[in-house]
Write a protein that holds these residues in place. Structure first.
Motif, PDB file in Angstrom:
ATOM      1  N   UNK A 268       7.493   6.216  -3.183  1.00 21.69           N
ATOM      2  CA  UNK A 268       6.407   7.008  -2.584  1.00 21.69           C
ATOM      3  C   UNK A 268       5.631   8.003  -3.346  1.00 21.69           C
ATOM      4  N   UNK A 269       6.262   8.711  -4.096  1.00 25.50           N
ATOM      5  CA  UNK A 269       5.689   9.571  -5.032  1.00 25.50           C
ATOM      6  C   UNK A 269       5.098   9.024  -6.089  1.00 25.50           C
ATOM      7  N   UNK A 270       5.665   7.982  -6.602  1.00 26.63           N
ATOM      8  CA  UNK A 270       5.035   7.116  -7.719  1.00 26.63           C
ATOM      9  C   UNK A 270       3.569   6.461  -7.218  1.00 26.63           C
ATOM     10  N   UNK A 271       3.502   6.061  -6.207  1.00 24.55           N
ATOM     11  CA  UNK A 271       2.480   5.488  -5.555  1.00 24.55           C
ATOM     12  C   UNK A 271       1.421   6.507  -5.393  1.00 24.55           C
ATOM     13  N   UNK A 272       1.551   7.774  -4.878  1.00 25.44           N
ATOM     14  CA  UNK A 272       0.681   8.689  -4.872  1.00 25.44           C
ATOM     15  C   UNK A 272       0.036   9.339  -6.160  1.00 25.44           C
ATOM     16  N   UNK A 273       0.888   9.345  -7.148  1.00 23.78           N
ATOM     17  CA  UNK A 273       0.654   9.852  -8.357  1.00 23.78           C
ATOM     18  C   UNK A 273      -0.234   8.780  -9.182  1.00 23.78           C
TER      19      UNK A 273
ATOM     20  N   UNK B  11      -2.002   6.294   0.657  1.00 21.64           N
ATOM     21  CA  UNK B  11      -2.454   5.309  -0.456  1.00 21.64           C
ATOM     22  C   UNK B  11      -1.260   4.374  -1.014  1.00 21.64           C
ATOM     23  N   UNK B  12      -1.547   3.189  -1.037  1.00 25.41           N
ATOM     24  CA  UNK B  12      -0.301   2.321  -1.629  1.00 25.41           C
ATOM     25  C   UNK B  12      -0.957   1.185  -2.349  1.00 25.41           C
TER      26      UNK B  12
END
Length: 153
Positions: free
Chosen positions: A20-25, A60-61
């Motif tokens: 989830x953090x990776x998606x947002x970054x 966002x994804x």
């Protein structure tokens, strides 16, 4: 233009993190690239990658990235030791580094909360219930406008 996997690996070479953090970054890297490396909303030629970004329940994804890392669930993806610096132009590296400096210390949940307050995600989810699934794409134009305004503040 790069692959979304290359951008993800760039950030994973900095630190392990949840999907989830990776998606947002990666989303923020895409949005800031649109705003900082394009002159005009009518000519958004400088995109970080081609894969679409959708307005899912938790923010966002990028579906391709989701598929790759979904088996991690809430667990962190391991940090990678592959240096990704040679892949990117100096301008793009500058954007990626700035995104990491600004957003890298936030948790996944904090990034989700931040993205939920921002126009691009909210506009793409307009008319949907809070927990309604969606594959609506977040428009490049909305991201360009929003991040340009942020850069002006």
């Amino acid at each position: 233009m790069y692959k979304v996997e290359d951008v993800a690996n760039y950030f994973l070479s900095k630190k392990s993190m949840s999907p989830k953090k990776l998606q947002k970054i990666v989303y923020y890297a895409y949005g800031w690239t649109l705003a900082l490396l394009n002159e005009d909303i009518k000519a958004l030629d400088n995109r970080l990658f081609n894969e679409p970004i959708e307005a899912w329940i938790h923010g966002p994804v990028i579906p391709e990235l989701y598929q790759k890392y979904k088996n991690y669930g809430w667990q962190d993806i391991d940090k990678i030791n592959d240096n990704q610096d040679d892949l990117f132009s100096e301008d793009v590296k500058d954007v990626l580094n700035q995104v990491w400096e600004v957003y890298g210390e936030y948790t996944a949940n904090e990034l989700e909360t931040i993205s939920h307050k921002e126009f691009p995600w909210k506009n793409a989810r307009e008319g949907l219930a809070p927990f309604e699934a969606s594959s609506v794409k977040i428009s490049d134009e909305d991201m360009f406008r929003f991040f340009n305004e942020q850069a002006s503040d």
